[in-house]
Design a protein around this motif. Structure first.
Motif, short mmCIF file in Angstrom:
data_model
loop_
_atom_site.label_atom_id
_atom_site.label_comp_id
_atom_site.label_asym_id
_atom_site.label_seq_id
_atom_site.Cartn_x
_atom_site.Cartn_y
_atom_site.Cartn_z
N LEU A 58 0.84 -1.20 0.00
CA LEU A 58 0.00 0.00 0.00
C LEU A 58 0.88 1.25 0.00
N GLU A 59 0.32 2.35 -0.42
CA GLU A 59 1.01 3.63 -0.27
C GLU A 59 1.07 3.94 1.22
N GLU A 109 -3.63 2.64 8.94
CA GLU A 109 -2.40 3.32 8.58
C GLU A 109 -1.42 2.31 7.98
N ALA A 110 -0.92 2.61 6.78
CA ALA A 110 0.16 1.81 6.19
C ALA A 110 1.47 2.46 6.59
N ASP A 111 2.41 1.68 7.10
CA ASP A 111 3.69 2.23 7.54
C ASP A 111 4.56 2.62 6.34
N GLU A 112 5.79 3.07 6.60
CA GLU A 112 6.68 3.54 5.53
C GLU A 112 6.96 2.48 4.48
N THR A 116 0.31 -2.81 6.66
CA THR A 116 -0.61 -2.58 7.76
C THR A 116 -0.94 -3.92 8.40
N ASP A 117 -1.02 -3.91 9.71
CA ASP A 117 -1.36 -5.10 10.48
C ASP A 117 -2.16 -4.58 11.67
N VAL A 118 -3.49 -4.65 11.57
CA VAL A 118 -4.35 -4.00 12.55
C VAL A 118 -5.56 -4.87 12.86
N GLU A 119 -6.09 -4.69 14.05
CA GLU A 119 -7.32 -5.38 14.45
C GLU A 119 -8.36 -4.34 14.81
N LEU A 120 -9.54 -4.45 14.20
CA LEU A 120 -10.65 -3.53 14.42
C LEU A 120 -11.89 -4.33 14.79
N THR A 121 -12.94 -3.63 15.20
CA THR A 121 -14.22 -4.29 15.47
C THR A 121 -15.32 -3.60 14.69
N LEU A 122 -16.12 -4.41 14.02
CA LEU A 122 -17.29 -3.92 13.30
C LEU A 122 -18.48 -4.23 14.19
#
Length: 188
Positions: A58-59, A109-112, A116-122
């Protein structure tokens, strides 16, 4: 007596007696070139659906992520995924007092290095049967956008182009390495 116990056990789990495995559910994410860039893993939780996003390429910077209404990720623009998943007919945006769509998630957020490695809740969604099920009808899709979601603008938060997509279906667990564009070619 034993039949009743089997029924209660099957009803209590998302893995029903039919062998239909719904949680966790892992789907591959593909970019506009048809390259697999990661996975989205969904897990039924008490507070909704846990969404683990792991992607690369990703950008760097913030990206909007949403669930869309159809399990179709036809490139290169992924318009086949349809609009945001919105079974309650709400307005768009996590900051909108008249919103949000069931499929709206916070930005990631995609790092430099573009990862991205993230956990969210819907919180409004489920993998079980029902109006807000991500697996109702034929399923949904998960889309990563080129820009961040502003949380208010209709209908999609001014989040830019659709740059990556994953088809969310019960069958996603059967073969997570299958490229959906190849599957479409085989149908012809």
């Amino acid at each position: 007596m034993k039949l009743w116990i089997v029924f209660v056990v099957c009803a209590g789990f998302l893995i029903g007696c039919s062998g239909d495995k719904r949680s966790p559910l892992e789907s591959p994410i593909y970019n506009v070139d048809g390259d697999r860039i990661g996975t989205v893993t969904l897990t039924e939780e008490a507070q909704g659906v846990g969404v683990k996003i792991k992607a690369e390429g990703l950008e760097p910077g913030p990206h909007a992520v949403h669930f869309h209404e159809r399990p179709e990720c036809n490139g290169p623009d992924f318009q086949s995924a349809g609009n945001h998943f919105n079974p309650k007919k709400a307005d768009h945006g996590l900051m909108n007092e008249k919103g949000a769509h069931t499929g709206d998630l916070p930005n990631v957020e995609a790092d430099e290095s573009g990862k991205t490695d993230v956990e969210l809740t819907l919180s409004e969604a489920t993998l079980r049967d029902g109006q807000t099920s991500l697996l109702r009808d034929k399923g949904t899709s998960f889309v990563i956008h080129s820009r961040q979601d502003d949380g208010m603008t209709q209908p999609a938060g001014d989040s830019g182009e659709r740059i990556a997509c994953a088809e969310i279906t019960v069958k996603a667990n059967e073969d997570p390495t299958t490229d959906p564009t190849e599957a479409d070619k085989n149908k012809e």
